[in-house]
Design an enzyme around this catalytic site. Structure first.
Site, PDB file in Angstrom:
ATOM      1  N   ARG A  95       0.819  -1.212   0.000  1.00  0.00           N
ATOM      2  CA  ARG A  95       0.000   0.000   0.000  1.00  0.00           C
ATOM      3  C   ARG A  95       0.853   1.263   0.000  1.00  0.00           C
ATOM      4  NH1 ARG A  95      -4.479   1.122   4.558  1.00  0.00           N
ATOM      5  NH2 ARG A  95      -2.663   1.498   5.853  1.00  0.00           N
ATOM      6  N   LEU A 124      -7.168   4.535   2.525  1.00  0.00           N
ATOM      7  CA  LEU A 124      -5.900   5.247   2.408  1.00  0.00           C
ATOM      8  C   LEU A 124      -5.087   5.099   3.689  1.00  0.00           C
ATOM      9  CD1 LEU A 124      -7.192   8.453   0.621  1.00  0.00           C
ATOM     10  CD2 LEU A 124      -5.719   6.684  -0.371  1.00  0.00           C
ATOM     11  N   HIS A 160     -19.957   9.172   1.606  1.00  0.00           N
ATOM     12  CA  HIS A 160     -20.351   7.810   1.981  1.00  0.00           C
ATOM     13  C   HIS A 160     -21.881   7.731   1.991  1.00  0.00           C
ATOM     14  CE1 HIS A 160     -20.026   3.861   3.703  1.00  0.00           C
ATOM     15  NE2 HIS A 160     -20.901   4.197   4.630  1.00  0.00           N
TER      16      HIS A 160
END
Ligand code: GAR
Length: 221
Positions: free
Chosen positions: A66, A94, A110
């Site tokens: 990541r 993230l 969201h």
């Protein structure tokens, strides 16, 4: 304020931002680049149709790395001198590499009234839960899933015959209003965070409450 939009899917929130920008509702925000993690994201086509630079950085190329992936995202953004980041249907969590590059300058949309129903594909869970009021939230992004100080929420009723698709469609209508609004506030420096709560500058608390909550359709009671 130069803005990057990160998308993974169809891009209807991106389109709402582009329309708001065209109507000069986002000033001083300027939409500069769309980044997606998949070449299949419909958002790429929307960006190109609107003449906005779009880049694909496939997550698959980085496997479990990541940090490496996020460093690559930052490299792609660097020439555009991005100041604000909008997650508009971005499906990745993230980590610190990206978050620390934009402290309190990343927002996410969201499709639920957070902190309820975090995560992906929330509409079946919302319908099954029997809630009567659903909605959408725009919030600052902190480490974690759909977490961080809440900027604005929009509420919609859940109707008796709703399935996940009907509810998702109704929620999307408020998403397309509250995301451009949140970005306009952020870009114009009107948002501050105190003790984990977002304050909208130059309003008293009643005005803030009116501005930071949207109910659709308006309740006629
Ligand atoms: C939107 O409903 C957005 O709220 C959701 O993904 C959809 C993207 O639609 N985001 C999340 O679930 C984040 N956890 P779009 O590509 O048409 O904008």
């Amino acid at each position: 304020m130069r803005v990057a939009i990160l998308c993974s899917g169809r891009g209807s929130n991106l389109l709402a931002l582009l329309r708001a920008s065209e109507a000069n509702l986002l000033e001083p925000a300027e939409l500069r680049i769309v980044l997606t993690d998949s070449a299949a994201a419909g958002a790429i086509n929307i960006a190109r149709e609107w003449g906005l630079y779009a880049a694909v950085v496939p997550r698959s190329a980085y496997h479990a790395n990541r940090d490496g992936y996020e460093r690559r995202l930052l490299e792609v953004l660097a020439p555009h001198e991005i100041e604000l980041v909008v997650l508009a249907g971005y499906k990745r969590i993230l980590g610190p590499v990206f978050l620390e590059a934009f402290p309190n300058r990343i927002i996410n949309i969201h499709p639920a009234l957070l902190p309820s129903f975090r995560g992906q594909d929330v509409w079946p869970q919302e319908v099954a839960s029997g809630i009567k009021l659903a909605g959408a939230t725009v919030h600052f992004v902190e480490q974690g899933v759909d977490s961080g100080p809440i900027i604005i929420q929009g509420a919609v009723p859940v109707l008796d015959d709703d399935g996940p698709d009907e509810l998702a469609e109704r929620i999307l209508r408020v998403e397309h209003q509250i995301l451009p609004q949140a970005l306009a506030w952020l870009a114009s420096g009107r948002l501050s965070i105190e003790n984990g709560r977002v304050r909208l500058e130059k309003t008293d608390s009643l005005e803030s409450a009116a501005a930071q909550t949207l109910i659709w359709p308006p309740l006629n009671i």
